[in-house]
Design a protein around this motif. Structure first.
Motif, PDB file in Angstrom:
ATOM      1  N   ILE A  23       0.531  -1.397  -0.149  1.00 63.14           N
ATOM      2  CA  ILE A  23       0.193   0.120   0.067  1.00 63.14           C
ATOM      3  C   ILE A  23       1.374   1.194  -0.106  1.00 63.14           C
ATOM      4  N   SER A  24       1.565   0.784   1.106  1.00 61.33           N
ATOM      5  CA  SER A  24       2.304   2.200   0.270  1.00 61.33           C
ATOM      6  C   SER A  24       3.596   2.339  -0.377  1.00 61.33           C
ATOM      7  N   ALA A  29       1.454   5.758  -5.865  1.00 57.88           N
ATOM      8  CA  ALA A  29       1.308   5.433  -6.987  1.00 57.88           C
ATOM      9  C   ALA A  29       0.226   5.757  -8.261  1.00 57.88           C
ATOM     10  N   TYR A  30      -0.440   5.441  -7.627  1.00 62.79           N
ATOM     11  CA  TYR A  30      -2.070   5.372  -8.003  1.00 62.79           C
ATOM     12  C   TYR A  30      -2.999   6.293  -8.038  1.00 62.79           C
ATOM     13  N   ASN A  31      -2.171   7.024  -6.896  1.00 65.80           N
ATOM     14  CA  ASN A  31      -2.830   8.962  -6.700  1.00 65.80           C
ATOM     15  C   ASN A  31      -2.397   9.564  -7.376  1.00 65.80           C
ATOM     16  N   ILE A  35      -1.978   3.699 -12.370  1.00 62.28           N
ATOM     17  CA  ILE A  35      -2.591   3.096 -11.643  1.00 62.28           C
ATOM     18  C   ILE A  35      -2.502   1.129 -12.494  1.00 62.28           C
ATOM     19  N   ASN A  36      -1.610   0.965 -13.003  1.00 57.19           N
ATOM     20  CA  ASN A  36      -0.693  -0.289 -13.799  1.00 57.19           C
ATOM     21  C   ASN A  36       0.095  -0.572 -12.601  1.00 57.19           C
ATOM     22  N   LYS A  37       1.114   0.607 -12.662  1.00 65.12           N
ATOM     23  CA  LYS A  37       1.840   0.596 -10.997  1.00 65.12           C
ATOM     24  C   LYS A  37       1.234  -0.474  -9.741  1.00 65.12           C
TER      25      LYS A  37
END
Length: 95
Positions: A23-24, A29-31, A35-37
């Motif tokens: 999650i860290s 990465a998502y934010n 999103i792929n990463k």
């Protein structure tokens, strides 16, 4: 790791540590729009967790999502995150 020498609580603790690390990496990465990463990090972590021997109800949810061949990274990331959250919130019954 030799599975026969680890307890369910140790396995769950290891799973929670892997999730925290994922999650860290995945959430920022998502934010940031990658999103792929995020989905890839979560998927790789999910595969690591399934080798630990966590409680079967959690394991089956995780395996089902790993095997879900969706090409939608957003859906994959969120599905795995929800399962991760359920693992983090899980406590073993007292024996």
């Amino acid at each position: 790791l030799n599975m026969s020498t680890t307890s369910p609580s140790t396995n769950l603790s290891q799973a929670k540590q892997l999730i925290s690390k994922a999650i860290s990496i995945g959430a920022p990465a998502y934010n940031a729009g990658d999103i792929n990463k995020c989905a890839t990090v979560y998927q790789d972590t999910a595969k690591q967790i399934t080798s630990l021997g966590i409680p079967s109800a959690l394991q089956s949810d995780l395996l089902a999502e790993i095997e879900n061949e969706t090409s939608d990274d957003n859906a994959k990331a969120w599905a795995l995150r929800r399962i991760f959250d359920s693992i983090v919130d899980y406590t073993l019954p007292l024996t």
